[in-house]
Design an enzyme around this catalytic site. Structure first.
Site, mmCIF file in Angstrom:
data_model
loop_
_atom_site.group_PDB
_atom_site.id
_atom_site.type_symbol
_atom_site.label_atom_id
_atom_site.label_comp_id
_atom_site.label_asym_id
_atom_site.label_seq_id
_atom_site.Cartn_x
_atom_site.Cartn_y
_atom_site.Cartn_z
ATOM 1 N N PHE A 93 4.894 -1.866 -12.911
ATOM 2 C CA PHE A 93 4.109 -2.619 -11.929
ATOM 3 C C PHE A 93 4.650 -4.042 -11.835
ATOM 4 C CE2 PHE A 93 0.372 -4.901 -10.340
ATOM 5 C CZ PHE A 93 -0.060 -4.050 -9.334
ATOM 6 N N HIS A 129 -9.558 -7.654 2.447
ATOM 7 C CA HIS A 129 -8.392 -6.765 2.501
ATOM 8 C C HIS A 129 -7.569 -6.851 1.210
ATOM 9 C CE1 HIS A 129 -5.088 -4.559 4.378
ATOM 10 N NE2 HIS A 129 -4.267 -5.501 3.939
ATOM 11 N N CYS A 143 4.231 -8.093 -3.019
ATOM 12 C CA CYS A 143 3.525 -9.367 -3.107
ATOM 13 C C CYS A 143 2.319 -9.321 -2.183
ATOM 14 C CB CYS A 143 4.450 -10.511 -2.724
ATOM 15 S SG CYS A 143 3.633 -12.116 -2.757
ATOM 16 N N VAL A 144 1.136 -9.395 -2.785
ATOM 17 C CA VAL A 144 -0.112 -9.425 -2.026
ATOM 18 C C VAL A 144 -0.753 -10.780 -2.291
ATOM 19 C CG1 VAL A 144 -2.290 -8.255 -1.548
ATOM 20 C CG2 VAL A 144 -0.342 -6.934 -2.421
ATOM 21 N N ARG A 201 6.157 -17.337 -9.248
ATOM 22 C CA ARG A 201 6.418 -16.109 -9.998
ATOM 23 C C ARG A 201 7.642 -15.351 -9.493
ATOM 24 N NH1 ARG A 201 1.698 -17.964 -10.369
ATOM 25 N NH2 ARG A 201 0.288 -17.528 -12.101
ATOM 26 N N PHE A 218 0.820 -1.212 0.000
ATOM 27 C CA PHE A 218 0.000 0.000 0.000
ATOM 28 C C PHE A 218 0.856 1.265 0.000
ATOM 29 C CE2 PHE A 218 -3.056 3.081 1.695
ATOM 30 C CZ PHE A 218 -4.166 2.788 0.926
ATOM 31 N N GLU A 219 2.046 1.188 0.567
ATOM 32 C CA GLU A 219 2.927 2.353 0.662
ATOM 33 C C GLU A 219 3.766 2.580 -0.600
ATOM 34 O OE1 GLU A 219 1.445 1.160 4.403
ATOM 35 O OE2 GLU A 219 2.767 -0.076 3.164
#
EC number: 2.5.1.78
Length: 154
Positions: free
Chosen positions: A112, A87, A79-80, A126, A56-57
């Site tokens: 990105f 969330h 990595c999300v 990945r 997010f930052e």
């Protein structure tokens, strides 16, 4: 007239913004990105890395770096991984929007390289195993886009 970015990193200055969250993945993405930049003749002294707490930052720091005028390209790495709550959806959407906005506002290519995966296994694949290293792919895109924009300005 055709414009095309060359994969020549000589004389490019690149910043990488990388999330510490899920660092067992983002560390591998960072290694892949740095290795690829160096293999394409980006001088190691011309690669700066900024670590942020989480994905997010990333857009805020990417914007600060891009706005400085010191970089030809910015690579974002994070990595999300989907969990049991919504969330994941909020973070992924806002980070993607934020990175896109930095591109629009600064005219510096911001690549990105943030994994958004359904599982840890997909993230590992990945980050240098089955599906290649998305950090390395982001580095190639950064070199190409930096050179493409330079060719359009000329």
């Amino acid at each position: 007239m055709n414009f095309e970015g060359k994969l020549i990193g000589k004389d490019l200055k690149v910043a990488i913004v990388v999330s510490r969250f899920n660092d067992f993945i983002t560390g591998r993405l960072l290694e892949g990105a740095k290795d690829t930049l160096i293999r394409h003749d980006v001088n190691e002294d011309n690669i700066d890395v900024a670590f942020v707490p989480g994905a997010f930052e990333i857009p805020l720091v990417a914007k600060k770096l891009a706005s400085s005028g010191n970089y030809d390209a910015i690579i974002t790495l994070g990595c999300v991984i989907r969990g049991a709550t919504s969330h994941y959806d909020y973070v992924c959407n806002e980070v993607a929007k934020g990175v896109s906005k930095v591109n629009d506002q600064t005219n510096v290519p911001v690549i990105f390289g943030i994994l958004t995966t359904e599982s840890i296994e997909q993230a590992v694949e990945r980050a240098g195993t089955k599906a290649g290293n998305k950090g390395a792919e982001a580095a190639v895109s950064a070199i190409e886009m930096a050179n493409l924009l330079k060719s359009i300005k000329a």
